[in-house]
Design a protein around this motif. Sequence first.
Motif, PDB file in Angstrom:
ATOM      1  N   HIS A   1       0.834  -1.195   0.000  1.00  0.00           N
ATOM      2  CA  HIS A   1       0.000   0.000   0.000  1.00  0.00           C
ATOM      3  C   HIS A   1       0.876   1.254   0.000  1.00  0.00           C
ATOM      4  O   HIS A   1       2.024   1.227   0.443  1.00  0.00           O
ATOM      5  CB  HIS A   1      -0.930   0.000   1.219  1.00  0.00           C
ATOM      6  N   ARG A   2       0.339   2.348  -0.514  1.00  0.00           N
ATOM      7  CA  ARG A   2       1.032   3.622  -0.536  1.00  0.00           C
ATOM      8  C   ARG A   2       0.103   4.695   0.040  1.00  0.00           C
ATOM      9  O   ARG A   2      -1.115   4.667  -0.201  1.00  0.00           O
ATOM     10  CB  ARG A   2       1.444   4.020  -1.957  1.00  0.00           C
ATOM     11  N   THR A   3       0.710   5.640   0.779  1.00  0.00           N
ATOM     12  CA  THR A   3      -0.061   6.717   1.408  1.00  0.00           C
ATOM     13  C   THR A   3       0.425   8.056   0.877  1.00  0.00           C
ATOM     14  O   THR A   3       1.632   8.342   0.889  1.00  0.00           O
ATOM     15  CB  THR A   3       0.093   6.682   2.934  1.00  0.00           C
ATOM     16  N   VAL A   4      -0.509   8.863   0.389  1.00  0.00           N
ATOM     17  CA  VAL A   4      -0.228  10.196  -0.136  1.00  0.00           C
ATOM     18  C   VAL A   4      -0.944  11.204   0.751  1.00  0.00           C
ATOM     19  O   VAL A   4      -2.172  11.121   0.924  1.00  0.00           O
ATOM     20  CB  VAL A   4      -0.689  10.340  -1.598  1.00  0.00           C
ATOM     21  N   SER A   5      -0.194  12.138   1.324  1.00  0.00           N
ATOM     22  CA  SER A   5      -0.773  13.155   2.204  1.00  0.00           C
ATOM     23  C   SER A   5      -0.804  14.494   1.493  1.00  0.00           C
ATOM     24  O   SER A   5       0.204  14.912   0.882  1.00  0.00           O
ATOM     25  CB  SER A   5       0.043  13.274   3.499  1.00  0.00           C
ATOM     26  N   VAL A   6      -1.960  15.170   1.547  1.00  0.00           N
ATOM     27  CA  VAL A   6      -2.162  16.478   0.924  1.00  0.00           C
ATOM     28  C   VAL A   6      -2.227  17.499   2.050  1.00  0.00           C
ATOM     29  O   VAL A   6      -3.156  17.467   2.871  1.00  0.00           O
ATOM     30  CB  VAL A   6      -3.444  16.493   0.076  1.00  0.00           C
ATOM     31  N   ILE A   7      -1.230  18.399   2.094  1.00  0.00           N
ATOM     32  CA  ILE A   7      -1.092  19.271   3.264  1.00  0.00           C
ATOM     33  C   ILE A   7      -0.945  20.728   2.850  1.00  0.00           C
ATOM     34  O   ILE A   7      -0.350  21.048   1.814  1.00  0.00           O
ATOM     35  CB  ILE A   7       0.129  18.861   4.121  1.00  0.00           C
ATOM     36  N   ASN A   8      -1.499  21.608   3.660  1.00  0.00           N
ATOM     37  CA  ASN A   8      -1.280  23.053   3.629  1.00  0.00           C
ATOM     38  C   ASN A   8      -1.932  23.609   4.897  1.00  0.00           C
ATOM     39  O   ASN A   8      -3.105  23.323   5.163  1.00  0.00           O
ATOM     40  CB  ASN A   8      -1.871  23.699   2.380  1.00  0.00           C
ATOM     41  N   ARG A   9      -1.180  24.363   5.661  1.00  0.00           N
ATOM     42  CA  ARG A   9      -1.702  24.856   6.942  1.00  0.00           C
ATOM     43  C   ARG A   9      -2.777  25.926   6.777  1.00  0.00           C
ATOM     44  O   ARG A   9      -3.428  26.304   7.761  1.00  0.00           O
ATOM     45  CB  ARG A   9      -0.560  25.433   7.787  1.00  0.00           C
ATOM     46  N   LYS A  10      -2.991  26.400   5.558  1.00  0.00           N
ATOM     47  CA  LYS A  10      -3.985  27.447   5.313  1.00  0.00           C
ATOM     48  C   LYS A  10      -5.253  26.840   4.735  1.00  0.00           C
ATOM     49  O   LYS A  10      -5.218  26.008   3.818  1.00  0.00           O
ATOM     50  CB  LYS A  10      -3.418  28.469   4.327  1.00  0.00           C
TER      51      LYS A  10
ATOM     52  N   ALA B   1       1.597  30.188   2.655  1.00  0.00           N
ATOM     53  CA  ALA B   1       1.283  29.124   3.611  1.00  0.00           C
ATOM     54  C   ALA B   1       1.857  27.788   3.136  1.00  0.00           C
ATOM     55  O   ALA B   1       2.335  26.980   3.952  1.00  0.00           O
ATOM     56  CB  ALA B   1      -0.224  29.018   3.798  1.00  0.00           C
ATOM     57  N   ALA B   2       1.814  27.529   1.821  1.00  0.00           N
ATOM     58  CA  ALA B   2       2.396  26.294   1.294  1.00  0.00           C
ATOM     59  C   ALA B   2       3.897  26.252   1.551  1.00  0.00           C
ATOM     60  O   ALA B   2       4.445  25.205   1.930  1.00  0.00           O
ATOM     61  CB  ALA B   2       2.103  26.184  -0.201  1.00  0.00           C
ATOM     62  N   LEU B   3       4.577  27.376   1.358  1.00  0.00           N
ATOM     63  CA  LEU B   3       6.011  27.421   1.610  1.00  0.00           C
ATOM     64  C   LEU B   3       6.327  27.185   3.088  1.00  0.00           C
ATOM     65  O   LEU B   3       7.242  26.412   3.426  1.00  0.00           O
ATOM     66  CB  LEU B   3       6.560  28.771   1.159  1.00  0.00           C
ATOM     67  N   LEU B   4       5.572  27.816   3.987  1.00  0.00           N
ATOM     68  CA  LEU B   4       5.797  27.623   5.420  1.00  0.00           C
ATOM     69  C   LEU B   4       5.508  26.181   5.832  1.00  0.00           C
ATOM     70  O   LEU B   4       6.198  25.632   6.717  1.00  0.00           O
ATOM     71  CB  LEU B   4       4.915  28.588   6.215  1.00  0.00           C
ATOM     72  N   THR B   5       4.530  25.561   5.218  1.00  0.00           N
ATOM     73  CA  THR B   5       4.226  24.164   5.530  1.00  0.00           C
ATOM     74  C   THR B   5       5.393  23.256   5.153  1.00  0.00           C
ATOM     75  O   THR B   5       5.770  22.361   5.917  1.00  0.00           O
ATOM     76  CB  THR B   5       2.951  23.721   4.790  1.00  0.00           C
ATOM     77  N   LEU B   6       5.968  23.477   3.995  1.00  0.00           N
ATOM     78  CA  LEU B   6       7.119  22.681   3.583  1.00  0.00           C
ATOM     79  C   LEU B   6       8.311  22.890   4.514  1.00  0.00           C
ATOM     80  O   LEU B   6       9.028  21.939   4.856  1.00  0.00           O
ATOM     81  CB  LEU B   6       7.502  23.040   2.146  1.00  0.00           C
ATOM     82  N   GLN B   7       8.525  24.115   4.913  1.00  0.00           N
ATOM     83  CA  GLN B   7       9.628  24.391   5.841  1.00  0.00           C
ATOM     84  C   GLN B   7       9.409  23.702   7.189  1.00  0.00           C
ATOM     85  O   GLN B   7      10.359  23.174   7.791  1.00  0.00           O
ATOM     86  CB  GLN B   7       9.779  25.899   6.019  1.00  0.00           C
ATOM     87  N   ALA B   8       8.153  23.699   7.660  1.00  0.00           N
ATOM     88  CA  ALA B   8       7.859  23.044   8.934  1.00  0.00           C
ATOM     89  C   ALA B   8       8.080  21.539   8.845  1.00  0.00           C
ATOM     90  O   ALA B   8       8.620  20.912   9.768  1.00  0.00           O
ATOM     91  CB  ALA B   8       6.417  23.354   9.347  1.00  0.00           C
ATOM     92  N   VAL B   9       7.677  20.926   7.729  1.00  0.00           N
ATOM     93  CA  VAL B   9       7.872  19.492   7.564  1.00  0.00           C
ATOM     94  C   VAL B   9       9.360  19.162   7.511  1.00  0.00           C
ATOM     95  O   VAL B   9       9.817  18.171   8.113  1.00  0.00           O
ATOM     96  CB  VAL B   9       7.148  18.999   6.294  1.00  0.00           C
ATOM     97  N   GLN B  10      10.121  19.953   6.794  1.00  0.00           N
ATOM     98  CA  GLN B  10      11.547  19.677   6.660  1.00  0.00           C
ATOM     99  C   GLN B  10      12.267  19.683   7.999  1.00  0.00           C
ATOM    100  O   GLN B  10      13.234  18.939   8.206  1.00  0.00           O
ATOM    101  CB  GLN B  10      12.185  20.703   5.729  1.00  0.00           C
ATOM    102  N   SER B  11      11.800  20.489   8.934  1.00  0.00           N
ATOM    103  CA  SER B  11      12.471  20.591  10.235  1.00  0.00           C
ATOM    104  C   SER B  11      12.051  19.507  11.212  1.00  0.00           C
ATOM    105  O   SER B  11      12.607  19.428  12.311  1.00  0.00           O
ATOM    106  CB  SER B  11      12.183  21.966  10.854  1.00  0.00           C
ATOM    107  N   ARG B  12      11.107  18.656  10.863  1.00  0.00           N
ATOM    108  CA  ARG B  12      10.598  17.651  11.812  1.00  0.00           C
ATOM    109  C   ARG B  12      11.598  16.517  12.015  1.00  0.00           C
ATOM    110  O   ARG B  12      11.941  16.172  13.129  1.00  0.00           O
ATOM    111  CB  ARG B  12       9.272  17.069  11.298  1.00  0.00           C
ATOM    112  N   SER B  13      12.015  15.905  10.930  1.00  0.00           N
ATOM    113  CA  SER B  13      12.887  14.737  11.016  1.00  0.00           C
ATOM    114  C   SER B  13      13.593  14.538   9.687  1.00  0.00           C
ATOM    115  O   SER B  13      13.315  15.243   8.703  1.00  0.00           O
ATOM    116  CB  SER B  13      12.089  13.483  11.383  1.00  0.00           C
ATOM    117  N   GLU B  14      14.484  13.579   9.661  1.00  0.00           N
ATOM    118  CA  GLU B  14      15.197  13.294   8.421  1.00  0.00           C
ATOM    119  C   GLU B  14      14.253  12.762   7.355  1.00  0.00           C
ATOM    120  O   GLU B  14      14.351  13.140   6.183  1.00  0.00           O
ATOM    121  CB  GLU B  14      16.315  12.293   8.691  1.00  0.00           C
ATOM    122  N   LYS B  15      13.343  11.883   7.757  1.00  0.00           N
ATOM    123  CA  LYS B  15      12.365  11.365   6.798  1.00  0.00           C
ATOM    124  C   LYS B  15      11.466  12.485   6.299  1.00  0.00           C
ATOM    125  O   LYS B  15      11.175  12.585   5.090  1.00  0.00           O
ATOM    126  CB  LYS B  15      11.522  10.265   7.433  1.00  0.00           C
ATOM    127  N   ALA B  16      11.023  13.345   7.202  1.00  0.00           N
ATOM    128  CA  ALA B  16      10.153  14.451   6.808  1.00  0.00           C
ATOM    129  C   ALA B  16      10.871  15.408   5.856  1.00  0.00           C
ATOM    130  O   ALA B  16      10.276  15.939   4.912  1.00  0.00           O
ATOM    131  CB  ALA B  16       9.653  15.185   8.037  1.00  0.00           C
TER     132      ALA B  16
END
Length: 634
Positions: free
Chosen positions: A385-394, A545-560
């Motif tokens: 199985h594969r999981t695709v997440s659609v994200i934006n904090r706005k 908001a999309a740019l800030l969301t990507l920056q937040a994900v990048q800072s979470r973990s190596e996988k993120a």
Amino acid sequence: MAIDRSLALDEPAISALLRTDHTGFLRVGDTTRTLHGTTEGEALQALIQLIQDEASHIGRPVRVTVRARTGLSILLAAPDGSIEEESFVPFEELPQPWPPPETPEAESGEVEPVEAEEAEAEEPEAGESEPEHSDSDAVEAEEVEAEHSEPDAVEAEEVEPEHSEAEQSEPGAVEAEQSEPVADESEHSEPISDESEHSEPDAVEPEEFEQQAGEQEAGETLSSPVAAGRVIDSDVDDDDDEVISEQAPMPAPVSASPPAFEPEPEPEPEPAVAEPPLRAAPEPNSLATPAEPPGTPGTPAPPAREAQPHASTPQTPAPKAPMSAQTRRDLLDAPSFLAPTTVADPAQRGFAGFLNKFGFHRSPGPREKAERADIEGVSRHFDAHRTVSVINRKGGANKTPTVVNLAAVFARYGGGGVLAWDNNETMGTLGWRTEPGAHGSTVLDVLGNADDLLDARAEFGQMSSFVHHQQADKFDVLRSDEDPSGIHEMTADEVDIVHSIAAKYYRLIFMDSGNSDRAENWLRMIDHTDQLVVPTTTMEDRAQAALLTLQAVQSRSEKAADLARNAVVVVSEWQPKESSISQRMADDFRPYVRDVVIVPFDPALKAGRIQYDALNQATRRAWLAAAASVARGL
């Protein structure tokens, strides 16, 4: 073979128009040729014939701009009659109304009306040379016919008009025929030799054996008049108007005729024949006969020449034994006898697809090939199985339409097994934008029946009581809690349970996130993600908001961080005529993510239930491209 575009001429400018009333024209510079047809197919056939004739007349590939009801096409036509589609713009993407109203055409050019039936009749004349050649051919043909007025000569010399044209294409060919009419057509004089043979058998027999020996040496195919490309009436006493048929293959026997009239080179193979007697000793007589002079009038000469091919055959079996030993291989290394399918389906879109509806077999153009490649990508099934997440904090960033359309594309082309899950921590809108089922179940009902659904004896049909199937788009929807007075918020553990159930019943899971990137369910969703999709509109705050969301994900973990670098950004135009804004935003995102896809404005995405078939063709193509980009990351 594909047409070389670098050889295509842009001058003179060539354009064409096909009207809906089955009329049209082909304009070459200042010359316009009109066409008429009783049906759309006849008009199309007439236009294709005109284009082929023009390319044949110019002698190089030409580029033709064609306007039809299906859209605007750029065609490449080669002198050999082949036609390819260089580009195509469907009428939906062109200024409306399409085709545009016609303006009064300049009358300076020569107008040549062409009927559909006339275009078909002109087809054999497409390869003819200039008109004056045909007149000279006719005069010279009359001279040749006048010189050979005798019945026997006429029977050997009369040819088809097309053959005389082919002979006149080389200078001096006719003069040679007028001076020595029988020399070039020596093989055609065989019936005369046969006739004289009845009257003087003693004088002709030696020459006949020499001819037969030469013909047998050249091969059995040249010994027969039919195999040599000519059919001669066996009865020489018939009327004089009996002529040689099938003159098109005549050049073949001319090049092969020297062995029949020059027997001197025949003794050359004798050194090779001298060796086989050592290996084929039991048959000395058959090997001795070829040594006889080829000019001997005796009867043993023809059988001796027939035995030569058989005498050389014992040389080939000798190396077979060592070769079989050297080439012996393991059977497990043997290649498959099933050849891969290389025949592409004919074009279905554009002008080429329009032609194929009338019996043509045109290959798809570059745009259709790219579309087929995207369809192949989204149709692929994965090993897990594969999981695709659609994200934006706005909020209002087009997350829900992105989930719906991506799920629809993968389910339509991949054959179902796709779940769209509203992972909003409280109450999302995915259920509002999709088709409801016969029940009102939500994710909370799935949690209440988790043990039964995870049981090894559970069946797929049990899941249908908790999801809402989209009949047209072939995927299922798992709604979030829709109780306005509810206070339940999804936890990380609950996300794990629901994801385990979804992974058991579905091959692809699309998760629609909430707006809080600090919530437990949001963070746990990232842990289960295989591919990130970040949607935004052409509004600046959504893009930020999309740019800030990507920056937040990048800072979470190596996988993120790896997910953020390989994310796919989808820029949806919020208003009409915002292509410049969307292109600028896409260029700003491209250096930081794996891919960016632009979705044009479509009123069907603004509000209400989303259905893939209700979208414009350009919008559907954009979502297919976005889904193909997602598939490449899975």
